[in-house]
Scaffold this motif. Structure first.
Motif, mmCIF file in Angstrom:
data_model
loop_
_atom_site.group_PDB
_atom_site.id
_atom_site.type_symbol
_atom_site.label_atom_id
_atom_site.label_comp_id
_atom_site.label_asym_id
_atom_site.label_seq_id
_atom_site.Cartn_x
_atom_site.Cartn_y
_atom_site.Cartn_z
ATOM 1 N N PHE A 120 75.403 52.031 73.448
ATOM 2 C CA PHE A 120 74.975 52.902 74.423
ATOM 3 C C PHE A 120 74.028 53.972 74.169
ATOM 4 O O PHE A 120 73.046 54.156 74.906
ATOM 5 C CB PHE A 120 76.381 53.302 75.249
ATOM 6 N N ASP A 121 74.314 54.361 72.869
ATOM 7 C CA ASP A 121 73.328 55.464 72.364
ATOM 8 C C ASP A 121 71.960 54.771 72.536
ATOM 9 O O ASP A 121 71.056 55.274 72.624
ATOM 10 C CB ASP A 121 73.730 56.255 71.109
ATOM 11 N N THR A 133 72.900 43.986 78.102
ATOM 12 C CA THR A 133 74.189 43.482 77.885
ATOM 13 C C THR A 133 74.827 44.132 76.443
ATOM 14 O O THR A 133 73.683 44.178 75.398
ATOM 15 C CB THR A 133 74.284 41.917 77.786
ATOM 16 N N TYR A 134 75.932 44.513 76.420
ATOM 17 C CA TYR A 134 76.428 44.787 75.081
ATOM 18 C C TYR A 134 76.370 44.043 73.863
ATOM 19 O O TYR A 134 76.641 42.925 74.201
ATOM 20 C CB TYR A 134 77.987 45.356 75.276
ATOM 21 N N THR A 136 73.505 43.178 72.594
ATOM 22 C CA THR A 136 72.473 42.586 72.548
ATOM 23 C C THR A 136 71.152 43.575 72.245
ATOM 24 O O THR A 136 71.183 44.752 72.745
ATOM 25 C CB THR A 136 72.100 41.759 73.788
ATOM 26 N N PRO A 137 69.989 43.159 71.627
ATOM 27 C CA PRO A 137 69.052 43.894 71.126
ATOM 28 C C PRO A 137 67.798 43.743 72.447
ATOM 29 O O PRO A 137 68.151 42.849 73.296
ATOM 30 C CB PRO A 137 68.242 43.054 69.987
ATOM 31 N N CYS A 138 66.942 44.771 72.357
ATOM 32 C CA CYS A 138 65.966 44.788 73.362
ATOM 33 C C CYS A 138 65.158 43.184 73.125
ATOM 34 O O CYS A 138 64.662 42.907 72.255
ATOM 35 C CB CYS A 138 64.924 46.000 73.146
ATOM 36 N N ALA A 139 65.048 42.587 74.396
ATOM 37 C CA ALA A 139 64.317 41.373 74.507
ATOM 38 C C ALA A 139 62.721 41.382 74.984
ATOM 39 O O ALA A 139 62.383 40.403 74.936
ATOM 40 C CB ALA A 139 65.187 40.250 75.293
ATOM 41 N N HIS A 140 62.466 42.603 75.104
ATOM 42 C CA HIS A 140 61.094 42.803 75.961
ATOM 43 C C HIS A 140 60.241 43.678 75.068
ATOM 44 O O HIS A 140 59.216 44.301 75.218
ATOM 45 C CB HIS A 140 61.127 43.458 77.200
ATOM 46 N N PRO A 148 63.052 44.515 83.552
ATOM 47 C CA PRO A 148 63.853 44.808 84.650
ATOM 48 C C PRO A 148 65.227 45.577 84.245
ATOM 49 O O PRO A 148 65.901 45.832 85.090
ATOM 50 C CB PRO A 148 64.154 43.275 85.089
ATOM 51 N N MET A 149 65.390 45.487 82.997
ATOM 52 C CA MET A 149 66.706 46.396 82.802
ATOM 53 C C MET A 149 66.664 47.856 82.682
ATOM 54 O O MET A 149 67.685 48.458 82.599
ATOM 55 C CB MET A 149 66.968 45.838 81.182
ATOM 56 N N LEU A 150 65.212 48.230 82.750
ATOM 57 C CA LEU A 150 65.238 49.648 82.692
ATOM 58 C C LEU A 150 65.494 50.430 84.213
ATOM 59 O O LEU A 150 65.243 50.062 85.183
ATOM 60 C CB LEU A 150 63.736 50.061 82.352
#
Length: 224
Positions: A120-121, A133-134, A136-140, A148-150
Motif C-alpha cells: 500500500f505504500d 490488486t494486492y 500486483t505490480p503496475c501494469a501500465h 483506470p486504477m488511479l
C-alpha cells in the motif's frame, strides 16, 4: 393437439416506456398523488442498485455491474445509509470466510505483514493512489493519467491544471512540427486527464465513507 411456438425477442425501449406510462396512468386512477409520475432510466438504475445492495451484494460488485468507474458514483444511486452499506459488506465477508478452510486464516508472519504494508505504500503516487490488486505490480508502466486504477487526490487538482497546460503546449508544438502520432497520443492523454478531473468533482459531491484501518489483534486482520 395444438402446438404453440414461443418466440423470444428483446423489447424495444419505446415498448418499455409505453408500458411504464400505461402502468403509471392506471395507478393514478386510484392514487391521485401519482398523477404525472414518470420513470426515467436513471430511476430504474437506482431501483436496481438499491435492490442489489439491500439483498446483500457488496456495493463494489454492484458498481461493476452498473459500469461505474468509481464506487462513489454507485453510492449516489443507492438509497441506503452508510451504516447499511458497511453492514451488508461485512455480512458478505463473513459468509465468504465461512466457506473457506480455516487454515487460510492463520496468523500472518512478520514478513507477510510487512509485505502487506509495503504494497500500500507503493500504491501512493504523485496525483493520489493506485487501486491495483494486492501483490500486483503496475501494469501500465506508471502512465498514471491514463490508468483506470488511479484515484486522484482532490488536493492535486492544481497539479492536473499544470499537466493540462503542458499537454496543450506540447500538442501545439507537435501540430506545428507535423508529428501526427504525437498529437494523437497527447489528445488521448488529455481525454483521460479531463475524465480524472470530472471523477474528483463527482466524488466531492458525496459524503466520505470511513471503512476503518486494518489492525492485527491476535494476528487476525479485522477492521478497527
Amino acid at each position: 393437439m395444438v402446438t404453440r411456438c414461443v418466440k423470444r425477442q428483446a423489447m424495444s425501449t419505446s415498448t418499455i416506456w409505453r408500458r411504464l406510462r400505461k402502468c403509471c396512468t392506471e395507478l393514478a386512477k386510484t392514487r391521485p398523488e401519482f398523477v404525472g409520475t414518470t420513470f426515467p432510466a436513471r430511476d430504474l438504475r437506482r431501483i436496481f442498485a438499491t435492490d442489489l445492495v439491500n439483498s446483500g451484494l457488496p456495493i463494489h460488485i454492484g458498481s461493476a455491474l452498473l459500469g461505474h468507474p468509481n464506487i462513489q458514483t454507485t453510492r449516489g444511486y443507492v438509497a441506503v445509509f452508510d451504516d447499511d452499506i458497511l453492514r451488508h459488506y461485512q455480512q458478505f465477508l463473513d459468509q465468504r470466510r465461512q466457506l473457506r478452510p480455516e487454515e487460510e486464516y492463520r496468523d500472518p508472519t512478520s514478513a507477510e505483514w510487512s509485505g502487506f504494508q509495503e504494497h500500500f505504500d507503493k500504491r501512493k503516487v504523485e496525483l493520489g493512489s493506485c487501486g491495483r490488486t494486492y501483490g500486483t505490480p503496475c501494469a501500465h508502466e506508471h502512465a498514471c493519467i491514463r490508468c483506470p486504477m488511479l484515484s486522484v487526490n482532490p488536493t492535486m487538482l492544481p497539479r492536473l491544471d499544470e499537466l493540462e497546460d503542458d499537454l496543450v503546449a506540447r500538442r501545439q508544438h507537435a501540430i506545428t512540427q507535423g508529428w501526427k502520432g504525437e498529437v494523437e497520443g497527447i489528445e488521448l492523454t488529455l481525454t483521460f486527464l479531463l475524465s480524472k478531473r470530472a471523477q474528483v468533482h463527482r466524488s466531492q459531491q458525496l459524503p466520505p465513507v470511513n471503512l476503518g484501518i486494518p489492525s492485527v489483534p491476535h494476528g487476525r486482520l479485522t477492521p478497527e
